[in-house]
Design a protein around this motif. Structure first.
Motif, short mmCIF file in Angstrom:
data_model
loop_
_atom_site.label_atom_id
_atom_site.label_comp_id
_atom_site.label_asym_id
_atom_site.label_seq_id
_atom_site.Cartn_x
_atom_site.Cartn_y
_atom_site.Cartn_z
N LYS A 2 -31.75 8.39 -5.85
CA LYS A 2 -32.49 8.21 -7.10
C LYS A 2 -33.73 9.10 -7.10
N ASP A 10 -46.82 4.92 -2.14
CA ASP A 10 -45.90 5.85 -1.47
C ASP A 10 -46.65 7.01 -0.80
N VAL A 57 -35.27 9.05 -3.43
CA VAL A 57 -35.03 7.92 -2.54
C VAL A 57 -33.54 7.84 -2.24
N ASN A 59 -30.98 5.41 0.22
CA ASN A 59 -30.91 4.21 1.09
C ASN A 59 -32.29 3.61 1.34
N ASP A 60 -33.05 3.44 0.26
CA ASP A 60 -34.40 2.85 0.30
C ASP A 60 -35.41 3.65 1.12
N GLN A 61 -35.12 4.92 1.36
CA GLN A 61 -36.02 5.77 2.14
C GLN A 61 -36.40 6.99 1.30
#
Length: 160
Positions: A2, A10, A57, A59-61
């Motif tokens: 995304k 962040d 982003v 996998n949430d990274q």
């Protein structure tokens, strides 16, 4: 994967990715005092007030980020950074596309990179950027590049 607007919380991760990514740029130019390497967390956080900072982003990274600011009818792109394990996978190109399209009212886009950054220059030129000028910043000669954005296609998209 995304592409989202980054939030100020962040900033520590974005700064870490930026510093990691710009080491290779510093090595190419033998200049370790370039702003992306010397920037403090407080300086980056203050940029959230006058620029849009996008993040990618997976996998949430957070794996990449870049900045864009509208100056008149020109989108000014900067500080593009991709985590080293994700380089060469088209992430930078996707980020650049998102930054180019962020301000629909922009008629042109500009950015710069170091003169020795052959991979960056090649990517930008393949995407239609043309060299505008060269300037010495610190010990590094940078190349400013720009391109016109197709406003006719934008008008068609907004009408549909």
């Amino acid at each position: 994967m995304k592409i989202l607007e980054a939030k100020i919380e962040d900033a520590p991760i974005i700064l870490k990715i930026q510093k990691e990514a710009y080491i290779s740029e510093a090595e190419l130019h033998n200049d370790f005092n370039i702003p992306p390497l010397t920037q403090s967390l407080a300086e980056l956080e203050s940029e959230f007030n006058n620029k849009c900072i996008l993040k990618i982003v997976l996998n949430d990274q957070i794996i990449a980020s870049g900045q864009v600011k509208l100056n008149g009818s020109t989108s000014c792109i900067g500080r593009m950074a991709v985590k080293s394990d994700f380089k060469g996978k088209g992430i930078g190109s996707k980020l650049l596309s998102a930054l180019e399209q962020f301000y629909p009212e922009a008629h042109q886009v500009e950015l710069f990179t170091g003169i020795n950054s052959k991979a960056n220059l090649g990517m930008y030129e393949r995407r239609g950027y043309r060299r505008i000028k060269e300037e010495v910043l610190g010990k590094t000669t940078v190349v400013f590049l720009g391109k016109s954005l197709n406003t006719a296609n934008k008008a068609l998209k907004s009408d549909s």
